[in-house]
Motif scaffolding. Structure first.
Motif, PDB file in Angstrom:
ATOM      1  N   ILE A  26       0.833  -1.211   0.000  1.00 55.43           N
ATOM      2  CA  ILE A  26       0.000   0.000   0.000  1.00 55.43           C
ATOM      3  C   ILE A  26       0.865   1.257   0.000  1.00 55.43           C
ATOM      4  CG2 ILE A  26      -1.636   1.346   1.386  1.00 55.43           C
ATOM      5  CD1 ILE A  26      -2.895  -1.344   2.233  1.00 55.43           C
ATOM      6  N   GLU A  27       1.918   1.277   0.828  1.00 57.01           N
ATOM      7  CA  GLU A  27       2.744   2.477   0.962  1.00 57.01           C
ATOM      8  C   GLU A  27       3.899   2.515  -0.039  1.00 57.01           C
ATOM      9  OE1 GLU A  27       3.977   2.463   5.034  1.00 57.01           O
ATOM     10  OE2 GLU A  27       1.933   2.796   5.775  1.00 57.01           O
ATOM     11  N   GLY A  28       4.273   1.372  -0.568  1.00 56.86           N
ATOM     12  CA  GLY A  28       5.405   1.295  -1.478  1.00 56.86           C
ATOM     13  C   GLY A  28       6.681   1.005  -0.707  1.00 56.86           C
ATOM     14  N   ILE A  29       7.608   0.346  -1.363  1.00 61.24           N
ATOM     15  CA  ILE A  29       8.896   0.019  -0.743  1.00 61.24           C
ATOM     16  C   ILE A  29       9.941  -0.122  -1.846  1.00 61.24           C
ATOM     17  CG2 ILE A  29       8.422  -2.460  -0.712  1.00 61.24           C
ATOM     18  CD1 ILE A  29      10.008  -2.555   1.961  1.00 61.24           C
ATOM     19  N   ARG A  30      11.121   0.413  -1.617  1.00 64.48           N
ATOM     20  CA  ARG A  30      12.225   0.410  -2.583  1.00 64.48           C
ATOM     21  C   ARG A  30      11.746   0.870  -3.971  1.00 64.48           C
ATOM     22  NH1 ARG A  30      13.434  -3.552   1.099  1.00 64.48           N
ATOM     23  NH2 ARG A  30      12.497  -5.332   0.065  1.00 64.48           N
ATOM     24  N   ALA A  31      11.853   0.037  -4.983  1.00 60.58           N
ATOM     25  CA  ALA A  31      11.491   0.447  -6.351  1.00 60.58           C
ATOM     26  C   ALA A  31       9.996   0.372  -6.620  1.00 60.58           C
ATOM     27  CB  ALA A  31      12.227  -0.419  -7.370  1.00 60.58           C
ATOM     28  N   MET A  32       9.245  -0.245  -5.679  1.00 60.71           N
ATOM     29  CA  MET A  32       7.802  -0.401  -5.903  1.00 60.71           C
ATOM     30  C   MET A  32       7.057   0.849  -5.430  1.00 60.71           C
ATOM     31  SD  MET A  32       5.245  -3.276  -4.486  1.00 60.71           S
ATOM     32  CE  MET A  32       3.639  -2.721  -4.009  1.00 60.71           C
ATOM     33  N   PRO A  33       6.284   1.473  -6.323  1.00 64.23           N
ATOM     34  CA  PRO A  33       5.508   2.647  -5.902  1.00 64.23           C
ATOM     35  C   PRO A  33       4.316   2.234  -5.052  1.00 64.23           C
ATOM     36  CG  PRO A  33       5.031   2.121  -8.183  1.00 64.23           C
ATOM     37  CD  PRO A  33       6.122   1.178  -7.742  1.00 64.23           C
ATOM     38  N   ALA A  34       3.748   3.182  -4.355  1.00 67.24           N
ATOM     39  CA  ALA A  34       2.567   2.918  -3.531  1.00 67.24           C
ATOM     40  C   ALA A  34       1.445   2.383  -4.408  1.00 67.24           C
ATOM     41  CB  ALA A  34       2.122   4.199  -2.837  1.00 67.24           C
ATOM     42  N   LYS A  35       0.782   1.354  -3.920  1.00 69.15           N
ATOM     43  CA  LYS A  35      -0.337   0.698  -4.609  1.00 69.15           C
ATOM     44  C   LYS A  35       0.043   0.247  -6.016  1.00 69.15           C
ATOM     45  CE  LYS A  35      -3.889   2.967  -1.915  1.00 69.15           C
ATOM     46  NZ  LYS A  35      -5.143   3.690  -1.897  1.00 69.15           N
ATOM     47  N   GLY A  36       1.299  -0.109  -6.187  1.00 66.05           N
ATOM     48  CA  GLY A  36       1.771  -0.601  -7.478  1.00 66.05           C
ATOM     49  C   GLY A  36       1.728   0.447  -8.572  1.00 66.05           C
ATOM     50  N   GLY A  37       1.618   1.723  -8.190  1.00 62.70           N
ATOM     51  CA  GLY A  37       1.565   2.806  -9.173  1.00 62.70           C
ATOM     52  C   GLY A  37       0.162   3.150  -9.635  1.00 62.70           C
ATOM     53  N   ASN A  38      -0.848   2.529  -9.041  1.00 62.68           N
ATOM     54  CA  ASN A  38      -2.240   2.805  -9.430  1.00 62.68           C
ATOM     55  C   ASN A  38      -2.969   3.416  -8.229  1.00 62.68           C
ATOM     56  OD1 ASN A  38      -4.838   2.866 -10.360  1.00 62.68           O
ATOM     57  ND2 ASN A  38      -4.903   0.739 -11.013  1.00 62.68           N
ATOM     58  N   PRO A  39      -3.004   4.751  -8.125  1.00 65.36           N
ATOM     59  CA  PRO A  39      -3.606   5.385  -6.948  1.00 65.36           C
ATOM     60  C   PRO A  39      -5.121   5.195  -6.855  1.00 65.36           C
ATOM     61  CG  PRO A  39      -3.034   7.029  -8.578  1.00 65.36           C
ATOM     62  CD  PRO A  39      -2.486   5.718  -9.064  1.00 65.36           C
ATOM     63  N   ASP A  40      -5.762   4.721  -7.920  1.00 68.10           N
ATOM     64  CA  ASP A  40      -7.212   4.505  -7.890  1.00 68.10           C
ATOM     65  C   ASP A  40      -7.603   3.248  -7.121  1.00 68.10           C
ATOM     66  OD1 ASP A  40      -7.635   6.775  -9.369  1.00 68.10           O
ATOM     67  OD2 ASP A  40      -7.608   5.712 -11.291  1.00 68.10           O
ATOM     68  N   LEU A  41      -6.632   2.413  -6.789  1.00 65.42           N
ATOM     69  CA  LEU A  41      -6.941   1.174  -6.080  1.00 65.42           C
ATOM     70  C   LEU A  41      -7.285   1.449  -4.625  1.00 65.42           C
ATOM     71  CD1 LEU A  41      -4.173  -1.237  -7.430  1.00 65.42           C
ATOM     72  CD2 LEU A  41      -6.572  -1.105  -8.111  1.00 65.42           C
ATOM     73  N   ASP A  42      -8.252   0.709  -4.131  1.00 67.70           N
ATOM     74  CA  ASP A  42      -8.629   0.753  -2.726  1.00 67.70           C
ATOM     75  C   ASP A  42      -7.645  -0.130  -1.953  1.00 67.70           C
ATOM     76  OD1 ASP A  42     -10.340  -0.218  -0.295  1.00 67.70           O
ATOM     77  OD2 ASP A  42     -11.413   1.521  -1.132  1.00 67.70           O
ATOM     78  N   ASP A  43      -7.458   0.142  -0.669  1.00 70.25           N
ATOM     79  CA  ASP A  43      -6.545  -0.669   0.136  1.00 70.25           C
ATOM     80  C   ASP A  43      -6.966  -2.141   0.151  1.00 70.25           C
ATOM     81  OD1 ASP A  43      -5.176   1.655   0.614  1.00 70.25           O
ATOM     82  OD2 ASP A  43      -5.746   1.827   2.722  1.00 70.25           O
ATOM     83  N   ILE A  44      -8.261  -2.390   0.149  1.00 64.50           N
ATOM     84  CA  ILE A  44      -8.760  -3.777   0.129  1.00 64.50           C
ATOM     85  C   ILE A  44      -8.345  -4.460  -1.173  1.00 64.50           C
ATOM     86  CG2 ILE A  44     -10.851  -5.210   0.072  1.00 64.50           C
ATOM     87  CD1 ILE A  44     -10.279  -4.101   2.826  1.00 64.50           C
ATOM     88  N   GLU A  45      -8.402  -3.730  -2.292  1.00 63.26           N
ATOM     89  CA  GLU A  45      -8.011  -4.308  -3.580  1.00 63.26           C
ATOM     90  C   GLU A  45      -6.525  -4.647  -3.587  1.00 63.26           C
ATOM     91  OE1 GLU A  45     -11.050  -2.396  -6.801  1.00 63.26           O
ATOM     92  OE2 GLU A  45      -9.579  -1.031  -5.932  1.00 63.26           O
ATOM     93  N   VAL A  46      -5.713  -3.759  -3.007  1.00 62.47           N
ATOM     94  CA  VAL A  46      -4.273  -4.026  -2.936  1.00 62.47           C
ATOM     95  C   VAL A  46      -4.017  -5.258  -2.066  1.00 62.47           C
ATOM     96  CG1 VAL A  46      -2.034  -3.104  -2.200  1.00 62.47           C
ATOM     97  CG2 VAL A  46      -3.689  -1.603  -3.318  1.00 62.47           C
ATOM     98  N   ALA A  47      -4.730  -5.344  -0.950  1.00 61.66           N
ATOM     99  CA  ALA A  47      -4.568  -6.504  -0.067  1.00 61.66           C
ATOM    100  C   ALA A  47      -4.992  -7.786  -0.786  1.00 61.66           C
ATOM    101  CB  ALA A  47      -5.387  -6.309   1.206  1.00 61.66           C
ATOM    102  N   ARG A  48      -6.050  -7.725  -1.571  1.00 64.07           N
ATOM    103  CA  ARG A  48      -6.479  -8.905  -2.337  1.00 64.07           C
ATOM    104  C   ARG A  48      -5.400  -9.336  -3.334  1.00 64.07           C
ATOM    105  NH1 ARG A  48     -12.824  -7.676  -3.915  1.00 64.07           N
ATOM    106  NH2 ARG A  48     -13.689  -8.170  -1.864  1.00 64.07           N
ATOM    107  N   ALA A  49      -4.774  -8.358  -3.987  1.00 62.36           N
ATOM    108  CA  ALA A  49      -3.719  -8.679  -4.947  1.00 62.36           C
ATOM    109  C   ALA A  49      -2.517  -9.300  -4.238  1.00 62.36           C
ATOM    110  CB  ALA A  49      -3.305  -7.429  -5.712  1.00 62.36           C
ATOM    111  N   VAL A  50      -2.179  -8.772  -3.050  1.00 56.23           N
ATOM    112  CA  VAL A  50      -1.068  -9.328  -2.273  1.00 56.23           C
ATOM    113  C   VAL A  50      -1.378 -10.766  -1.889  1.00 56.23           C
ATOM    114  CG1 VAL A  50       0.138  -9.181  -0.061  1.00 56.23           C
ATOM    115  CG2 VAL A  50      -0.205  -7.129  -1.430  1.00 56.23           C
TER     116      VAL A  50
END
Length: 194
Positions: free
Chosen positions: A128-152
């Motif tokens: 959700i927050e991003g780490i190293r080379a990965m941007p927050a939410k994978g670079g898609n700010p339209d994603l909800d936190d629940i959607e990011v958690a589902r992808a993880v």
């Protein structure tokens, strides 16, 4: 010998006659071209683009571009959350499919091992927050936190984890709050008694 030169006499004997002959030649040529063009274009030919001024063709040209292959989204409508696989396919696969910029490849248990050892909450927080080379939410700010958690969860489970899909929190009781506001308004509108 002088008689031999008189055998081939020309009809043009003066410069005025030469000028008149040249002008006449050009006039006859231009007149011939004009008549030929009139003959060729006299019949109406139907070809590509001949219906360009019809009402239907004009309507197609003036139709908004957004009507062609775009889906308009109502900003006030409740958000429909996507599945983890759908988010992975649309956003995450660009890096996690090929291991770009040090991203662990989906399905590679060795690459995911150290990350999964940190626990579900830490992995989701990093996504959700991003780490190293990965941007927050994978670079898609339209994603909800629940959607990011589902992808993880989707990627982690493909790579050997046994995470449970996150549950969607119940929506807040907005209608109850709306009903309370009008009840307070009349009390505030009463004038003070003297």
């Amino acid at each position: 010998m002088s008689d031999a030169h008189h055998d081939h006499e020309s009809a043009i004997r003066t410069p005025k006659q030469l000028a008149a002959a040249v002008i006449g030649f050009f006039l006859v040529t231009v007149l011939g071209i004009i008549l030929l063009v009139q003959y060729v274009t006299q019949e109406k030919l139907g070809g590509a683009g001949s219906n360009a001024l019809t009402a239907e063709a004009t309507a197609v040209r003036l139709k908004p571009v957004a009507d062609e292959g775009f889906t308009l989204k109502d900003a006030n409508a409740p958000k429909v959350l996507q599945t983890g696989e759908a988010i992975y396919t649309s956003t995450c696969v660009a890096c996690h499919g090929a291991g770009v910029a040090g991203a662990p490849k989906t399905g590679d248990a060795g690459a995911w091992g150290a990350r999964l050892a940190q626990g579900y909450d830490t992995v989701v927080k990093h996504a959700i927050e991003g780490i190293r080379a990965m941007p927050a939410k994978g670079g898609n700010p339209d994603l909800d936190d629940i959607e990011v958690a589902r992808a993880v969860v989707f990627m982690s489970n493909q790579s050997g984890a046994k995470f449970k899909e996150p549950e969607v929190p119940a929506p807040a009781a907005a209608p109850a709050a709306e009903g309370a506001a009008p009840a307070e308004a009349p009390a505030a509108a009463e004038p003070p008694k003297a």
